[in-house]
Design a protein around this motif. Structure first.
Motif, PDB file in Angstrom:
ATOM      1  N   TYR A 193       0.855  -1.189   0.000  1.00 27.59           N
ATOM      2  CA  TYR A 193       0.000   0.000   0.000  1.00 27.59           C
ATOM      3  C   TYR A 193       0.890   1.238   0.000  1.00 27.59           C
ATOM      4  O   TYR A 193       1.851   1.303   0.772  1.00 27.59           O
ATOM      5  CB  TYR A 193      -0.887  -0.023   1.250  1.00 27.59           C
ATOM      6  CG  TYR A 193      -1.963   1.034   1.295  1.00 27.59           C
ATOM      7  CD1 TYR A 193      -3.216   0.818   0.724  1.00 27.59           C
ATOM      8  CD2 TYR A 193      -1.745   2.267   1.927  1.00 27.59           C
ATOM      9  CE1 TYR A 193      -4.220   1.786   0.781  1.00 27.59           C
ATOM     10  CE2 TYR A 193      -2.738   3.236   1.989  1.00 27.59           C
ATOM     11  CZ  TYR A 193      -3.972   2.981   1.417  1.00 27.59           C
ATOM     12  OH  TYR A 193      -4.956   3.940   1.472  1.00 27.59           O
ATOM     13  N   TYR A 194       0.571   2.186  -0.860  1.00 26.92           N
ATOM     14  CA  TYR A 194       1.287   3.460  -0.892  1.00 26.92           C
ATOM     15  C   TYR A 194       0.352   4.512  -0.310  1.00 26.92           C
ATOM     16  O   TYR A 194      -0.641   4.889  -0.939  1.00 26.92           O
ATOM     17  CB  TYR A 194       1.715   3.811  -2.327  1.00 26.92           C
ATOM     18  CG  TYR A 194       2.743   2.824  -2.856  1.00 26.92           C
ATOM     19  CD1 TYR A 194       4.103   3.079  -2.716  1.00 26.92           C
ATOM     20  CD2 TYR A 194       2.351   1.616  -3.426  1.00 26.92           C
ATOM     21  CE1 TYR A 194       5.048   2.165  -3.144  1.00 26.92           C
ATOM     22  CE2 TYR A 194       3.292   0.687  -3.867  1.00 26.92           C
ATOM     23  CZ  TYR A 194       4.635   0.974  -3.724  1.00 26.92           C
ATOM     24  OH  TYR A 194       5.572   0.059  -4.139  1.00 26.92           O
ATOM     25  N   ALA A 195       0.654   4.911   0.928  1.00 29.63           N
ATOM     26  CA  ALA A 195      -0.197   5.872   1.642  1.00 29.63           C
ATOM     27  C   ALA A 195       0.284   7.276   1.295  1.00 29.63           C
ATOM     28  O   ALA A 195       1.283   7.753   1.818  1.00 29.63           O
ATOM     29  CB  ALA A 195      -0.107   5.624   3.143  1.00 29.63           C
ATOM     30  N   SER A 196      -0.433   7.902   0.378  1.00 25.48           N
ATOM     31  CA  SER A 196       0.030   9.175  -0.170  1.00 25.48           C
ATOM     32  C   SER A 196      -0.716  10.359   0.422  1.00 25.48           C
ATOM     33  O   SER A 196      -1.804  10.211   0.966  1.00 25.48           O
ATOM     34  CB  SER A 196      -0.162   9.174  -1.691  1.00 25.48           C
ATOM     35  OG  SER A 196       0.029   7.889  -2.221  1.00 25.48           O
ATOM     36  N   GLY A 197      -0.106  11.494   0.263  1.00 25.47           N
ATOM     37  CA  GLY A 197      -0.740  12.751   0.656  1.00 25.47           C
ATOM     38  C   GLY A 197      -0.216  13.862  -0.224  1.00 25.47           C
ATOM     39  O   GLY A 197       0.668  13.629  -1.064  1.00 25.47           O
ATOM     40  N   HIS A 198      -0.743  15.037  -0.057  1.00 23.44           N
ATOM     41  CA  HIS A 198      -0.309  16.265  -0.726  1.00 23.44           C
ATOM     42  C   HIS A 198      -1.318  16.767  -1.759  1.00 23.44           C
ATOM     43  O   HIS A 198      -1.585  17.955  -1.810  1.00 23.44           O
ATOM     44  CB  HIS A 198       1.055  16.107  -1.395  1.00 23.44           C
ATOM     45  CG  HIS A 198       1.695  17.432  -1.781  1.00 23.44           C
ATOM     46  ND1 HIS A 198       1.680  18.509  -0.949  1.00 23.44           N
ATOM     47  CD2 HIS A 198       2.340  17.826  -2.888  1.00 23.44           C
ATOM     48  CE1 HIS A 198       2.306  19.518  -1.542  1.00 23.44           C
ATOM     49  NE2 HIS A 198       2.713  19.134  -2.718  1.00 23.44           N
ATOM     50  N   VAL A 199      -1.834  15.862  -2.580  1.00 28.34           N
ATOM     51  CA  VAL A 199      -2.843  16.280  -3.562  1.00 28.34           C
ATOM     52  C   VAL A 199      -4.190  16.264  -2.839  1.00 28.34           C
ATOM     53  O   VAL A 199      -4.529  15.272  -2.203  1.00 28.34           O
ATOM     54  CB  VAL A 199      -2.866  15.317  -4.771  1.00 28.34           C
ATOM     55  CG1 VAL A 199      -3.982  15.694  -5.726  1.00 28.34           C
ATOM     56  CG2 VAL A 199      -1.515  15.342  -5.473  1.00 28.34           C
TER      57      VAL A 199
END
Ligand SMILES: [Mn+2]
Length: 418
Positions: A193-199
């Motif tokens: 799982y790639y837990a992304s943020g920022h967008v």
């Protein structure tokens, strides 16, 4: 089966004004309650938990109280810095909270032979492995990705989560074209799982080798554009991911704390008097009661001033009709008659560029390099230099000398190239 919650971009402390500030906290509080009801095993926040590295203390305290409840319920909270709550010298509220043990930073790296080796943190209960790269201002985290020892991380066995706070070039929405981003190939492969943020807009996607790349988007909204998106129907919330040795389910949990009403108005072919009358007439009929009203005004007036369309009158009308709060976006409003300088554009470089280009003709110079596009470009480059801040541990004297030298070089007057 285990579960974790994935948040990003809570931006606590972003909204000013009593109504939005309360709603922003309500969204966070509600989301944390859902985590406790769902009995998640841990919470992971992929950056921008707070809107600033030193947020408003009232708001921060409210959020901390809620996180304490979660922690006391036996749910650890793991975080990485975002671009907003990042601090270069470790004096962000994130560090303070980490020192108290309320949250844990899952970002730790060391230089091994010129490469960045990240430490793998194992959640004691679920044995999930977490690795993170924090966001930094202006996409500076890209440097970390470029020197990242990916192979080391790819070899790691077990259930793995990679947390980061950067836009992915392949997934970037069009309105963020100017935003710094990293190609997906800079991420280590094979994480579960790639837990992304920022967008701030939600996306769930995947690539070969990167099966689940998830951006939860803003939890409530840190900017008026976020609230505009919400008013247009973008759902806000976070993810609950069920897993054992693989991801079993990725579930979006909507968090809604208020209703929105969106109204867009195009003034084209009307003068300011006609447009104002028509707009106020139409706004008097929309159902704004107990909602956040978002009004977007755009187009070119055939005459009159844009300021004739008064924001305060619009706000008063909608508040009288029961709106909780009113957000007005008038970036796209212009007038044929209105010849003075306008600050139109969605971000600082675009506004600067436009203002410089519009005004350079009014400056009388004999040197070719200072005219038209060339001159505007030079002015913008110079602004960039002058905007640099004093570095940590840099004396005032060194700072002044550095800026002077850099500025003279930009103007072609320095020692450089002589
Ligand atoms: Mn953000």
């Amino acid at each position: 089966m285990f579960k974790f919650a994935h948040f990003a971009d809570c931006h606590i402390g972003a909204n000013r004004g009593p109504v939005l500030e309360k709603l922003e906290l309500a969204a966070f509080s509600k989301a944390m309650d859902v985590c406790m009801q769902e009995n998640v095993d841990f919470v992971l926040i992929a950056g921008d938990l707070f809107h600033a590295n030193l947020p408003d203390m009232y708001v921060a305290n409210e959020a901390v109280k809620k996180m304490k409840e979660v922690k006391d319920a036996g749910i650890p909270i793991y975080v990485i810095y975002g671009s907003h709550d990042y601090s270069p010298n470790g004096t962000s509220i994130i560090d303070i909270l980490a020192s108290t043990g309320l949250i844990k930073k899952v970002v730790k790296g060391e230089d091994v032979g010129g490469k960045l080796r990240l430490e793998v943190f194992t959640d004691p209960k679920t044995k999930a492995k977490l690795v993170g790269i924090s966001g930094r201002k202006a996409g500076l985290e890209r440097n970390y990705f470029e020197i990242l020892d990916r192979e080391f991380l790819e070899k790691e066995e077990g259930f793995k989560i990679f947390a980061f706070h950067s836009a992915i070039s392949e997934l970037k929405p069009e309105f963020l074209a100017q935003m710094e981003s990293i190609p997906v190939s800079l991420l280590p492969k094979g994480f579960d799982y790639y837990a992304s943020g920022h967008v701030h807009r939600r996306t769930e996607s995947g690539f070969a080798g990167y099966e689940r790349v998830v951006f939860p988007g803003a939890l409530f909204g840190g900017y008026s554009r976020d609230l505009e998106d919400s008013a247009k129907g973008e759902k806000r919330g976070f993810y609950v991911v069920s897993f054992d040795d693989k991801v079993e389910e990725v579930k979006f949990m909507e968090v809604s704390v208020c209703d929105f009403e969106y109204f867009e108005y195009d003034v084209s072919d009307k003068n300011s008097v006609q447009a104002k009358k028509d707009l106020l007439d139409k706004l008097s009929k929309i159902k704004a009661e107990s909602k956040i009203a978002v009004v977007k005004i755009k187009g070119e007036l055939s005459g009159g001033k844009t300021s004739d369309i008064s924001s305060s009158e619009i706000r008063d009308l909608l508040k009288e009709n029961g709106a909780l709060d009113v957000i007005i976006n008038r970036y796209g409003l212009t007038s044929k008659d209105y010849a003075s300088v306008r600050a139109i554009g969605e971000d600082v470089p675009a506004i600067e560029n436009r203002l410089l280009r519009e005004n350079i003709g009014a400056v009388k110079v004999s040197i070719e390099e200072l005219k038209a596009d060339k001159g505007a470009k030079l002015a913008q480059d110079l602004l960039k230099v002058l905007r640099q801040e004093q570095k940590l541990n840099e004396t005032k004297k060194d700072y002044v000398e550095r800026i002077q030298k850099h500025a003279l070089n930009t103007l072609g007057l320095g020692d450089e190239g002589k």
